[in-house]
Scaffold this active site. Structure first.
Site, mmCIF file in Angstrom:
data_model
loop_
_atom_site.group_PDB
_atom_site.id
_atom_site.type_symbol
_atom_site.label_atom_id
_atom_site.label_comp_id
_atom_site.label_asym_id
_atom_site.label_seq_id
_atom_site.Cartn_x
_atom_site.Cartn_y
_atom_site.Cartn_z
ATOM 1 N N GLY A 218 -7.493 -36.957 -9.905
ATOM 2 C CA GLY A 218 -6.891 -35.887 -11.316
ATOM 3 C C GLY A 218 -5.438 -36.752 -11.451
ATOM 4 O O GLY A 218 -4.586 -37.668 -11.182
ATOM 5 N N SER A 219 -4.617 -35.268 -11.919
ATOM 6 C CA SER A 219 -3.285 -36.236 -12.043
ATOM 7 C C SER A 219 -2.272 -36.519 -10.717
ATOM 8 O O SER A 219 -2.417 -35.960 -9.658
ATOM 9 C CB SER A 219 -2.655 -34.897 -13.364
ATOM 10 N N THR A 220 -1.020 -36.895 -10.585
ATOM 11 C CA THR A 220 -0.359 -37.047 -9.392
ATOM 12 C C THR A 220 0.485 -35.580 -9.176
ATOM 13 O O THR A 220 0.777 -35.450 -8.002
ATOM 14 C CB THR A 220 0.727 -38.291 -9.873
ATOM 15 N N GLY A 223 -2.104 -34.145 -7.223
ATOM 16 C CA GLY A 223 -2.348 -34.647 -6.149
ATOM 17 C C GLY A 223 -1.361 -34.312 -4.671
ATOM 18 O O GLY A 223 -1.342 -34.615 -3.249
ATOM 19 N N GLU A 240 -6.716 -40.647 -6.037
ATOM 20 C CA GLU A 240 -6.989 -41.681 -7.060
ATOM 21 C C GLU A 240 -5.938 -40.670 -8.378
ATOM 22 O O GLU A 240 -6.266 -39.758 -8.931
ATOM 23 C CB GLU A 240 -8.424 -41.806 -7.981
ATOM 24 N N CYS A 274 -8.134 -42.914 -16.735
ATOM 25 C CA CYS A 274 -7.080 -43.657 -15.844
ATOM 26 C C CYS A 274 -6.281 -44.752 -15.682
ATOM 27 O O CYS A 274 -5.573 -45.174 -15.715
ATOM 28 C CB CYS A 274 -7.735 -43.106 -14.310
HETATM 29 P P1 NAD Z 1 -5.799 -32.190 -12.439
HETATM 30 O O1 NAD Z 1 -4.893 -33.132 -12.042
HETATM 31 O O2 NAD Z 1 -4.870 -31.394 -13.877
HETATM 32 O O3 NAD Z 1 -6.909 -31.293 -12.674
HETATM 33 C C1 NAD Z 1 -8.267 -32.175 -11.302
HETATM 34 C C2 NAD Z 1 -8.682 -30.491 -10.698
HETATM 35 O O4 NAD Z 1 -7.876 -30.793 -10.039
HETATM 36 C C3 NAD Z 1 -9.727 -29.832 -11.614
HETATM 37 O O5 NAD Z 1 -10.718 -30.005 -11.021
HETATM 38 C C4 NAD Z 1 -8.405 -29.358 -11.148
HETATM 39 O O6 NAD Z 1 -8.895 -27.936 -11.436
HETATM 40 C C5 NAD Z 1 -7.869 -29.603 -10.270
HETATM 41 N N1 NAD Z 1 -6.947 -28.608 -9.227
HETATM 42 C C6 NAD Z 1 -5.962 -28.548 -10.407
HETATM 43 N N2 NAD Z 1 -4.951 -28.061 -9.520
HETATM 44 C C7 NAD Z 1 -5.100 -28.201 -7.858
HETATM 45 C C8 NAD Z 1 -4.396 -27.446 -6.939
HETATM 46 N N3 NAD Z 1 -3.200 -27.361 -6.160
HETATM 47 N N4 NAD Z 1 -5.149 -27.696 -5.955
HETATM 48 C C9 NAD Z 1 -6.478 -28.650 -5.891
HETATM 49 N N5 NAD Z 1 -7.337 -29.081 -6.917
HETATM 50 C C10 NAD Z 1 -6.912 -28.247 -8.116
HETATM 51 O O7 NAD Z 1 -5.753 -33.457 -13.697
HETATM 52 P P2 NAD Z 1 -7.170 -33.613 -14.934
HETATM 53 O O8 NAD Z 1 -6.054 -33.213 -16.118
HETATM 54 O O9 NAD Z 1 -8.468 -33.261 -14.834
HETATM 55 O O10 NAD Z 1 -6.758 -35.203 -15.329
HETATM 56 C C11 NAD Z 1 -6.707 -36.029 -16.140
HETATM 57 C C12 NAD Z 1 -5.666 -37.093 -14.738
HETATM 58 O O11 NAD Z 1 -6.822 -37.391 -13.840
HETATM 59 C C13 NAD Z 1 -4.775 -37.788 -14.971
HETATM 60 O O12 NAD Z 1 -3.957 -37.954 -14.951
HETATM 61 C C14 NAD Z 1 -5.659 -39.248 -15.382
HETATM 62 O O13 NAD Z 1 -4.743 -40.646 -15.213
HETATM 63 C C15 NAD Z 1 -6.717 -39.134 -13.395
HETATM 64 N N6 NAD Z 1 -7.295 -40.127 -13.389
HETATM 65 C C16 NAD Z 1 -6.892 -40.224 -12.331
HETATM 66 C C17 NAD Z 1 -7.993 -41.253 -11.907
HETATM 67 C C18 NAD Z 1 -8.295 -42.925 -10.556
HETATM 68 O O14 NAD Z 1 -9.449 -42.991 -10.584
HETATM 69 N N7 NAD Z 1 -6.889 -42.802 -10.541
HETATM 70 C C19 NAD Z 1 -9.605 -41.334 -12.566
HETATM 71 C C20 NAD Z 1 -9.725 -39.956 -13.618
HETATM 72 C C21 NAD Z 1 -8.498 -40.107 -13.756
#
Ligand code: NAD
Length: 466
Positions: A218-220, A223, A240, A274
């Site tokens: 997900g997002s940085t 993370g 990731e 991503c």
């Molecule tokens: P996001 O971080 O908003 O959400 C990802 C997940 O995290 C969701 O399931 C969400 O419910 C959960 N989440 C949110 N807050 C949380 C917390 N505090 N604790 C635990 N879980 C929590 O990301 P997104 O908008 O779903 O995805 C897009 C981002 O993901 C982009 O930045 C993209 O580059 C990245 N991404 C990276 C990869 C990779 O392999 N590096 C792959 C796909 C997407």
């Protein structure tokens, strides 16, 4: 398993009357509801996963691998239904590198996880290093490649003898629940559990002490929150995270020959990938030619609802993402950028369609360049000096992927070695392979997925010394 061979059957098997509302991004209409699970549901799921783990591990590598192949067969059997559900929920087209490709990828990654050997390693005279199951693995996923990324998180973990509890994105829970249903029917009870819910449920996964390992994609920003919140329990982490991949076109590249691959590197899944190419640096001697060659590809690539056979680009998955892309392009326009093509979405339409957009004349520090747009708007910047452009490529906090485009592969390799990214592709961008490790550096996270390194990452090393 006849009932889940069709889109309607698969949707009916996972959707509920009320809960998380999922809308079709092409029309804005409600597709269905997914369960909104509670922390109590999570506790129960972790307890079940914990109870199932020793038996699953005891089956041994050979039997687990056999079952992962059976799971891949089941995914192939339901692939058409799964692809349609992904297209309706996430928006990507059936064709091109779209939802049929995603469903096929799930089967391929399951088979690769099953077939990758991981033997104990002899270290020196008297020690052996082997890899054991961690226990219960928790996974949290994003919405852009919901089923494929879920599979990346659970396939290796299951192969290594762990059981898995996975929380999909609240925007695309149905595709992942559907995949969990298809795979779960051929695996022992409790081995793989998909629990849908919002961010709070994600935070509860991180706080739960039952997990020995967390896989997060997900997002940085999220993370970082996960690193901080998991300090009490110290689970192993694979992160990731976001990317803002640069592509560098060297002066000897052939614009006509690379245009199609440049386009798909940037616009795959309508830019919501991503490791998509998110900022393109072109040597000034080729800049105009590359821009024109890319414009020709944009002109002939149809955008439309994912479920229409003719579409090769779909809508953005969420209205928020539409707003992010629109905002970055509008800011660039206001600062004097040139829109080569695109840039004029119908903001009143019910679907989240943002046209494929090429932007030139942007400053190196414009939002569209330095922030992750995660959508179909590519900034193209001319450069003169190689050292300078490598500096620009490395200037951001992200370090997921990058690409170098040149007729001279050796020269491209030299340049690649100077770029701070987990993967550098030459004359392509963003292609991943189930046997080739993948992961980011810097703000794009740490840990590897796929291949032997991916299996090691979902295991704990143990040294036996005699
Ligand atoms: P996001 O971080 O908003 O959400 C990802 C997940 O995290 C969701 O399931 C969400 O419910 C959960 N989440 C949110 N807050 C949380 C917390 N505090 N604790 C635990 N879980 C929590 O990301 P997104 O908008 O779903 O995805 C897009 C981002 O993901 C982009 O930045 C993209 O580059 C990245 N991404 C990276 C990869 C990779 O392999 N590096 C792959 C796909 C997407």
């Amino acid at each position: 398993m006849g009932d889940i061979d069709t889109f309607e059957g698969l949707l009916a098997a996972v959707a509920v009357e009320d809960g998380l509302r999922v809308t079709d991004p092409a029309s804005g209409e409600v597709l269905g509801y997914a369960p909104d699970r509670t922390v109590e549901d999570l506790r129960r799921a972790v307890a079940v996963a914990k109870a199932a783990q020793p038996g699953w591990e005891a089956l041994g590598h050979e039997e687990r691998s056999r079952l992962l192949h059976v799971a891949a067969d089941a995914v192939e059997h339901s692939a058409a239904a799964l692809a349609e559900l992904i297209s309706r929920e996430q928006g990507k087209p059936l064709n091109g590198p779209g939802s049929r490709f995603e469903a096929g990828g799930v089967a391929a990654w399951l088979r690769a996880a099953a077939d990758t050997p991981l033997e104990p390693e002899r270290v020196g005279e008297s020690a052996v290093l082997r890899y054991r199951a961690v226990g219960v693995v928790g996974a949290i996923g994003p919405w852009n490649w919901p089923a494929l990324i879920a599979c990346w998180q659970f396939a290796g973990a299951l192969r290594m003898g762990n059981t898995v509890v996975l929380k999909p994105s609240e925007y695309t829970p149905l595709s992942v629940l559907a995949l969990g249903e298809v795979v779960g029917r051929v695996l022992p009870e409790g081995v793989l559990t998909v629990l849908s819910g919002g961010r709070e449920l994600g935070a509860a996964v991180v706080a739960d002490r039952g997990f020995g390992k967390l896989m997060f994609t997900g997002s940085t920003r999220t993370g970082r929150a996960i690193v901080a919140a998991s300090a009490g329990n110290l689970p192993r982490l694979t992160l990731e995270l976001g990317g803002n991949d640069p592509g560098i076109v060297l002066p000897d590249a052939d614009p006509a020959a690379i245009a199609e691959d440049l386009f798909w590197g940037a616009f795959i899944n309508t830019g919501q990938t991503c490791a998509a190419l998110k900022r393109l640096y072109v040597h000034e001697s080729l800049h105009d030619e590359v821009v024109e060659a890319l414009r020709a590809v944009v002109e002939r690539t149809p955008m439309g609802p994912g479920v229409e056979e003719g579409s090769l680009l779909g809508p953005l998955t969420t209205r928020e993402q539409f707003g992010i892309v629109d905002g970055l392009v509008e800011k660039a326009k206001a600062a004097g950028a040139r829109i080569v093509i695109g840039g004029e979405p119908d903001r009143d339409a019910p679907g989240n369609f943002y046209p494929a957009t090429l932007v030139t004349g942007v400053a190196g520090d414009a939002g569209l360049v330095v922030e992750e747009q995660f959508g179909p708007a590519l900034p193209i910047l001319p450069y003169r000096d190689l050292d300078d452009v490598i500096g620009q490529a490395n200037a951001l906090e992200t370090g997921l992927g990058a690409s170098v485009w040149s007729a001279d592969v050796e020269r491209a390799k030299e340049v690649s070695g100077r770029i701070e990214a987990g993967t550098v592709w030459i004359n392509k961008h963003g292609t991943v392979h189930p046997m080739v490790p993948f992961g980011g550096v810097k703000g794009s996270g740490y840990g590897l997925e796929f291949g032997q390194e991916g299996l090691k990452a979902v295991a704990v090393p143990q040294i036996i010394t005699t």
